[in-house]
Design an enzyme around this catalytic site. Structure first.
Site, mmCIF file in Angstrom:
data_model
loop_
_atom_site.group_PDB
_atom_site.id
_atom_site.type_symbol
_atom_site.label_atom_id
_atom_site.label_comp_id
_atom_site.label_asym_id
_atom_site.label_seq_id
_atom_site.Cartn_x
_atom_site.Cartn_y
_atom_site.Cartn_z
ATOM 1 C CE LYS A 13 -1.942 -1.282 3.590
ATOM 2 N NZ LYS A 13 -1.036 -2.335 3.813
ATOM 3 N NE ARG A 88 -4.132 -1.262 10.081
ATOM 4 C CZ ARG A 88 -3.661 -0.648 9.386
ATOM 5 N NH1 ARG A 88 -3.748 1.065 9.098
ATOM 6 N NH2 ARG A 88 -2.509 -0.920 9.036
ATOM 7 N NE ARG A 127 7.951 -2.375 6.003
ATOM 8 C CZ ARG A 127 6.635 -2.066 6.686
ATOM 9 N NH1 ARG A 127 6.159 -1.654 5.415
ATOM 10 N NH2 ARG A 127 6.396 -2.508 7.229
ATOM 11 N NE ARG A 160 6.391 -0.480 9.436
ATOM 12 C CZ ARG A 160 4.701 -0.107 9.391
ATOM 13 N NH1 ARG A 160 4.831 0.442 7.747
ATOM 14 N NH2 ARG A 160 4.455 -0.851 9.702
ATOM 15 N NE ARG A 171 2.086 -4.935 11.441
ATOM 16 C CZ ARG A 171 3.055 -4.798 10.117
ATOM 17 N NH1 ARG A 171 4.356 -5.188 10.773
ATOM 18 N NH2 ARG A 171 3.353 -3.399 8.799
HETATM 19 P P1 AP5 Z 1 5.273 -1.536 1.614
HETATM 20 O O1 AP5 Z 1 4.572 -1.112 0.858
HETATM 21 O O2 AP5 Z 1 6.005 -1.047 2.955
HETATM 22 O O3 AP5 Z 1 3.634 -2.372 2.821
HETATM 23 P P2 AP5 Z 1 2.003 -2.268 2.991
HETATM 24 O O4 AP5 Z 1 1.198 -3.120 2.431
HETATM 25 O O5 AP5 Z 1 2.397 0.077 3.342
HETATM 26 O O6 AP5 Z 1 2.536 -2.461 4.582
HETATM 27 P P3 AP5 Z 1 3.032 -2.011 5.781
HETATM 28 O O7 AP5 Z 1 3.389 -3.054 6.786
HETATM 29 O O8 AP5 Z 1 2.957 -0.844 5.909
HETATM 30 O O9 AP5 Z 1 0.905 -2.138 6.332
HETATM 31 P P4 AP5 Z 1 0.079 -2.430 8.267
HETATM 32 O O10 AP5 Z 1 -1.002 -1.426 7.348
HETATM 33 O O11 AP5 Z 1 0.668 -3.329 8.365
HETATM 34 O O12 AP5 Z 1 1.247 -0.433 8.596
HETATM 35 P P5 AP5 Z 1 0.436 0.948 8.591
HETATM 36 O O13 AP5 Z 1 1.566 1.542 8.977
HETATM 37 O O14 AP5 Z 1 -0.236 1.232 8.276
HETATM 38 O O15 AP5 Z 1 5.614 -2.621 1.255
HETATM 39 C C1 AP5 Z 1 6.268 -3.967 2.162
HETATM 40 C C2 AP5 Z 1 7.579 -4.288 1.553
HETATM 41 O O16 AP5 Z 1 7.356 -5.213 0.070
HETATM 42 C C3 AP5 Z 1 8.424 -3.149 0.822
HETATM 43 O O17 AP5 Z 1 9.949 -3.680 1.400
HETATM 44 C C4 AP5 Z 1 8.324 -2.740 0.184
HETATM 45 O O18 AP5 Z 1 9.597 -2.256 -0.698
HETATM 46 C C5 AP5 Z 1 7.797 -3.926 -1.293
HETATM 47 N N1 AP5 Z 1 6.915 -3.940 -1.801
HETATM 48 C C6 AP5 Z 1 6.031 -4.215 -2.156
HETATM 49 N N2 AP5 Z 1 5.149 -3.895 -3.027
HETATM 50 C C7 AP5 Z 1 6.015 -4.931 -3.689
HETATM 51 C C8 AP5 Z 1 6.369 -5.647 -5.143
HETATM 52 N N3 AP5 Z 1 5.592 -4.874 -5.950
HETATM 53 N N4 AP5 Z 1 7.329 -6.534 -5.251
HETATM 54 C C9 AP5 Z 1 7.722 -6.656 -4.189
HETATM 55 N N5 AP5 Z 1 8.586 -6.120 -3.445
HETATM 56 C C10 AP5 Z 1 7.564 -4.854 -2.839
HETATM 57 O O19 AP5 Z 1 0.305 0.667 9.939
HETATM 58 C C11 AP5 Z 1 1.022 -0.196 11.520
HETATM 59 C C12 AP5 Z 1 0.573 -0.156 13.162
HETATM 60 O O20 AP5 Z 1 -0.045 1.651 12.912
HETATM 61 C C13 AP5 Z 1 -0.939 -1.119 13.087
HETATM 62 O O21 AP5 Z 1 -0.295 -2.400 13.281
HETATM 63 C C14 AP5 Z 1 -1.958 -0.412 14.000
HETATM 64 O O22 AP5 Z 1 -0.827 -0.245 15.800
HETATM 65 C C15 AP5 Z 1 -1.086 1.072 13.721
HETATM 66 N N6 AP5 Z 1 -2.797 1.783 12.990
HETATM 67 C C16 AP5 Z 1 -1.914 2.342 11.579
HETATM 68 N N7 AP5 Z 1 -3.194 2.782 10.978
HETATM 69 C C17 AP5 Z 1 -4.234 2.309 11.891
HETATM 70 C C18 AP5 Z 1 -6.162 2.884 11.922
HETATM 71 N N8 AP5 Z 1 -6.487 3.103 11.063
HETATM 72 N N9 AP5 Z 1 -6.692 2.024 13.122
HETATM 73 C C19 AP5 Z 1 -5.813 1.700 14.436
HETATM 74 N N10 AP5 Z 1 -4.640 1.405 14.070
HETATM 75 C C20 AP5 Z 1 -3.910 1.906 13.176
#
Ligand code: AP5
Length: 220
Positions: A13, A88, A127, A160, A171
């Site tokens: 994402k 979410r 990552r 991270r 997660r």
């Molecule tokens: P990346 O693009 O970083 O993936 P992502 O889907 O963004 O993964 P996240 O881990 O950031 O998602 P998340 O939703 O768990 O975390 P968030 O920060 O929102 O890609 C991942 C890796 O793959 C990278 O190394 C990239 O280079 C690689 N990659 C990407 N595409 C590729 C491809 N096509 N081929 C190969 N490699 C590829 O949330 C973190 C925490 O914050 C949550 O656990 C929660 O505690 C809190 N939080 C955030 N939002 C909320 C909410 N709305 N409500 C409650 N808690 C929340």
């Protein structure tokens, strides 16, 4: 254009949000990044969010909703936005829908990135994120030119705290339980668009562009 990005951790994402930002000229509002910024500043919000994030749990709805609705009212988001990581939960989606309906600016689409859990775990194990500009790298799929250093701003690359395998699997479980019901929520409203998120980031970008090609211009 007002877009929500859905999908499990590691679906890409954040990676695709950056590409959409360049393509559409819209701001990314990424709740995870906002929380991590607060954690690094050791703000009150950051201290509160950290206890949930480090365990892979969701931050409570009331905290997240307040923070996002406030962000959406900033001038740069008035002509459109890319929401990454929000909503979410169903209550978060309802709060967003109600707020946008009051302002007469409904969502354009919810893009759901589909990926197998094992691919997600592997991606997250490799990552690295720039501590300065938050650009995302991958030791296997998108290594930086100089190890440990951001290609664009020279910032230090960091892992991270929630990317260890045990936390990633928690997660993923929480995603299935709390966030997957949103697929039906958005489908019912005619907003859900599913995208195969496996394959290269360029391939996923092309599929995403195709999926949104019928949507109106950003200012609409
Ligand atoms: P990346 O693009 O970083 O993936 P992502 O889907 O963004 O993964 P996240 O881990 O950031 O998602 P998340 O939703 O768990 O975390 P968030 O920060 O929102 O890609 C991942 C890796 O793959 C990278 O190394 C990239 O280079 C690689 N990659 C990407 N595409 C590729 C491809 N096509 N081929 C190969 N490699 C590829 O949330 C973190 C925490 O914050 C949550 O656990 C929660 O505690 C809190 N939080 C955030 N939002 C909320 C909410 N709305 N409500 C409650 N808690 C929340």
């Amino acid at each position: 254009m007002r877009i929500v990005l859905l999908g499990p951790p590691g679906a890409g994402k954040g990676t695709q949000a950056r590409r959409l930002e360049e393509h559409l000229g819209l701001p990314i509002i990424a709740t995870g990044d906002i929380f991590r910024e607060h954690v690094s500043q050791d703000s009150e919000l950051g201290r509160e969010a950290r206890s949930y994030m480090d365990n892979g749990e969701l931050v409570p709805d009331d905290i997240v909703v307040r923070m996002v609705l406030d962000r959406l009212s900033q001038p740069d988001a008035l002509n459109g936005f890319i929401l990454d990581g929000f909503p979410r939960t169903v209550p978060q989606a309802q709060a967003l829908e109600n707020s946008l309906a009051e302002e007469g600016r409904p969502l354009s689409a919810a893009l759901k990135f589909n990926i197998d859990d094992e691919v997600a775990v592997k991606r997250l194990a490799n990552r690295w994120t720039c501590s300065n500009c938050r650009r995302i790298y991958n030791a296997e799929f998108k290594p930086p030119r100089t190890p440990g250093e951001c290609d664009v701003c020279g910032g230090v690359l960091i892992r991270r705290d929630d990317d260890d395998e045990v936390t990633v699997r928690r997660r993923l479980d929480i995603y299935r339980k709390e966030t997957e019901p949103l697929e039906f929520y958005f489908w019912e409203r005619g907003l859900l668009r599913e995208i195969d998120a496996e394959g290269s980031a360029d391939d996923v970008e092309a599929r995403t562009a195709e999926e949104i090609s019928d949507l109106k211009e950003p200012s609409s």
